[in-house]
Design an enzyme around this catalytic site. Structure first.
Site, PDB file in Angstrom:
ATOM      1  N   HIS A  23       0.825  -1.195   0.000  1.00 19.26           N
ATOM      2  CA  HIS A  23       0.000   0.000   0.000  1.00 19.26           C
ATOM      3  C   HIS A  23       0.864   1.251   0.000  1.00 19.26           C
ATOM      4  O   HIS A  23       2.066   1.216   0.300  1.00 19.26           O
ATOM      5  CB  HIS A  23      -0.903   0.006   1.235  1.00 19.26           C
ATOM      6  CG  HIS A  23      -2.024  -0.987   1.152  1.00 19.26           C
ATOM      7  ND1 HIS A  23      -2.979  -1.109   2.131  1.00 19.26           N
ATOM      8  CD2 HIS A  23      -2.367  -1.901   0.197  1.00 19.26           C
ATOM      9  CE1 HIS A  23      -3.853  -2.049   1.797  1.00 19.26           C
ATOM     10  NE2 HIS A  23      -3.485  -2.549   0.634  1.00 19.26           N
ATOM     11  N   LEU A  41      -6.978  -4.922 -28.487  1.00 19.31           N
ATOM     12  CA  LEU A  41      -7.459  -4.292 -27.244  1.00 19.31           C
ATOM     13  C   LEU A  41      -6.414  -4.193 -26.140  1.00 19.31           C
ATOM     14  O   LEU A  41      -6.760  -4.055 -24.975  1.00 19.31           O
ATOM     15  CB  LEU A  41      -8.707  -5.016 -26.712  1.00 19.31           C
ATOM     16  CG  LEU A  41      -9.914  -5.083 -27.666  1.00 19.31           C
ATOM     17  CD1 LEU A  41     -11.056  -5.847 -27.009  1.00 19.31           C
ATOM     18  CD2 LEU A  41     -10.366  -3.690 -28.071  1.00 19.31           C
ATOM     19  N   GLU A  64       0.957   3.857   1.994  1.00 12.00           N
ATOM     20  CA  GLU A  64       1.549   4.260   3.268  1.00 12.00           C
ATOM     21  C   GLU A  64       2.815   3.460   3.567  1.00 12.00           C
ATOM     22  O   GLU A  64       3.811   4.014   4.060  1.00 12.00           O
ATOM     23  CB  GLU A  64       0.540   4.062   4.413  1.00 12.00           C
ATOM     24  CG  GLU A  64      -0.723   4.903   4.273  1.00 12.00           C
ATOM     25  CD  GLU A  64      -1.857   4.171   3.574  1.00 12.00           C
ATOM     26  OE1 GLU A  64      -3.025   4.392   3.950  1.00 12.00           O
ATOM     27  OE2 GLU A  64      -1.579   3.379   2.631  1.00 12.00           O
ATOM     28  N   ALA A  82     -20.595   3.321 -44.817  1.00 10.80           N
ATOM     29  CA  ALA A  82     -21.648   2.317 -45.000  1.00 10.80           C
ATOM     30  C   ALA A  82     -21.062   0.916 -45.179  1.00 10.80           C
ATOM     31  O   ALA A  82     -21.674  -0.077 -44.790  1.00 10.80           O
ATOM     32  CB  ALA A  82     -22.508   2.685 -46.200  1.00 10.80           C
TER      33      ALA A  82
END
Length: 360
Positions: free
Chosen positions: A51, A205, A53, A165
């Site tokens: 984390h 992706l 901290e 199209a």
């Protein structure tokens, strides 16, 4: 005089580095200041540990004693893979903690602040709260609503077309806009498309040319598993995760054989229940989903009220009415029924214009 807001904004900038990399955890930043000097700083690391901290305390070492901590979210109070961050701040001798938001996670929800106060640490809450809320709105939504934040991206011509199209769409927008899209993918946990996009474009992706540590999960909304598993997604599913949201009663063996993760979702009126699908993603820890189409999926998400933010990239080109629209049919008969959005920003990106809207 100490500019507390400036230090918290520094922590918020650090926290942004975790977006897309730390789910199911929140993206948190921490700055430690002692004697007017920054002695430590950190942000939640890839995968959610360590984390923020803990990283800041590691860098500060002994200089953390007596320091002031600026943390973008309430320090955790529960034992997980590591001891609570609130306990770490106490043990290090931090004297004062400014936090931007209370963590709504029931395992924390005020317990971290209470632990600090019980140990004699001064705590001030709510510094730069709105900025922190915007930064972590995906995590907050998952915890409080059981759904991820959804950002819908549309790349269109001036007349709102995404292809001719015949289906030609590469490239409507320029290289700068496409790079901006990769940056946006990088800050989300998943990139989502419909089966029509996979069938038409055979997309990859992934985030490219950004040096990312963790690729977003690639999610396909495909009720009948129409998309072929031997395309780019299926061929790379063991390297970069592919999750297939599909309806009941379909044979998913071929997709499962590629290494894709199959998630069965109920149908509503013959269509995949998108709310249930997104809830399934949130249940597995996802906080931020970046949807890149196509038109049918965009219409369904907007119509169901599931889009939080809409980002458009508009090119200086006109295709005409025979071109394919960016959003499919929504069944609206009155202008008053049209969803309304709030303009957040508008920026030139190369020769195109990026516009950010929010559904509030």
């Amino acid at each position: 005089m100490t500019d507390h807001s400036a230090h918290m904004r520094h922590a918020l900038q650090l926290a942004m580095r975790g977006l897309g990399n730390v789910w199911p955890n929140p993206a948190v930043g921490c700055v430690l200041v002692n004697g007017g000097r920054i002695v430590g700083r950190g942000w939640t690391q890839t995968g959610g540990r360590p984390h923020a901290e803990r990283m800041a305390l590691y860098h500060a070492g002994a200089a953390a004693r007596g320091a002031v901590a600026y943390v973008t979210l309430e320090p955790c109070a529960h034992h997980g893979m590591t001891p609570p961050c609130a306990a770490g701040l106490i043990e290090a001798g931090v004297s004062h903690v400014f936090s931007a938001l209370t963590d709504p996670d029931p395992r924390v929800a005020g317990k971290g602040h209470a632990m600090l106060r019980a140990a004699g640490v001064k705590v001030d809450e709510g510094l730069c709260a709105e900025e922190a809320r915007v930064l972590n709105r995906g995590f907050l939504k998952r915890v409080t609503q059981g759904l991820p934040l959804v950002t819908l991206k549309l790349a269109t011509t001036l007349d709102g077309r995404i292809a001719t199209a015949s289906g030609e769409s590469r490239w409507i927008t320029g290289a700068d806009a496409r790079r901006a899209v990769h940056l946006m993918r990088m800050t989300h946990d998943a990139v989502m498309v419909g089966s029509g996009t996979v069938l038409a474009d055979d997309p990859d992706l992934t985030v490219r040319d950004m040096g990312v540590m963790r690729q977003p999960v690639r999610v396909v909304v495909d009720s009948g598993l129409r998309a072929a598993p031997f395309g780019r997604l299926g061929q790379t599913a063991r390297d970069v995760p592919v999750w297939m949201l599909h309806g009941p009663g379909v044979d998913g063996q071929d997709w499962a054989a590629t290494g894709a993760h199959l998630i069965k979702v109920p149908l509503v009126a013959g269509h995949l229940d998108l709310r249930a699908g997104l809830a399934a993603l949130a249940a597995q820890g996802m906080t931020r989903v970046f949807c890149e189409g196509g038109a049918g999926l965009a219409a369904a998400l907007i119509g169901a009220g599931l889009v939080d933010e809409l980002v458009t990239f508009t090119a200086g080109a006109v295709i005409g009415a025979e071109g394919r629209g960016a959003v499919g049919p929504m069944g609206l008969h009155a202008l008053a029924d049209a969803p309304r959005l709030r303009l957040v920003s508008q920026t030139a990106v190369g020769g195109d214009v990026q516009t950010v809207w929010r559904f509030d």
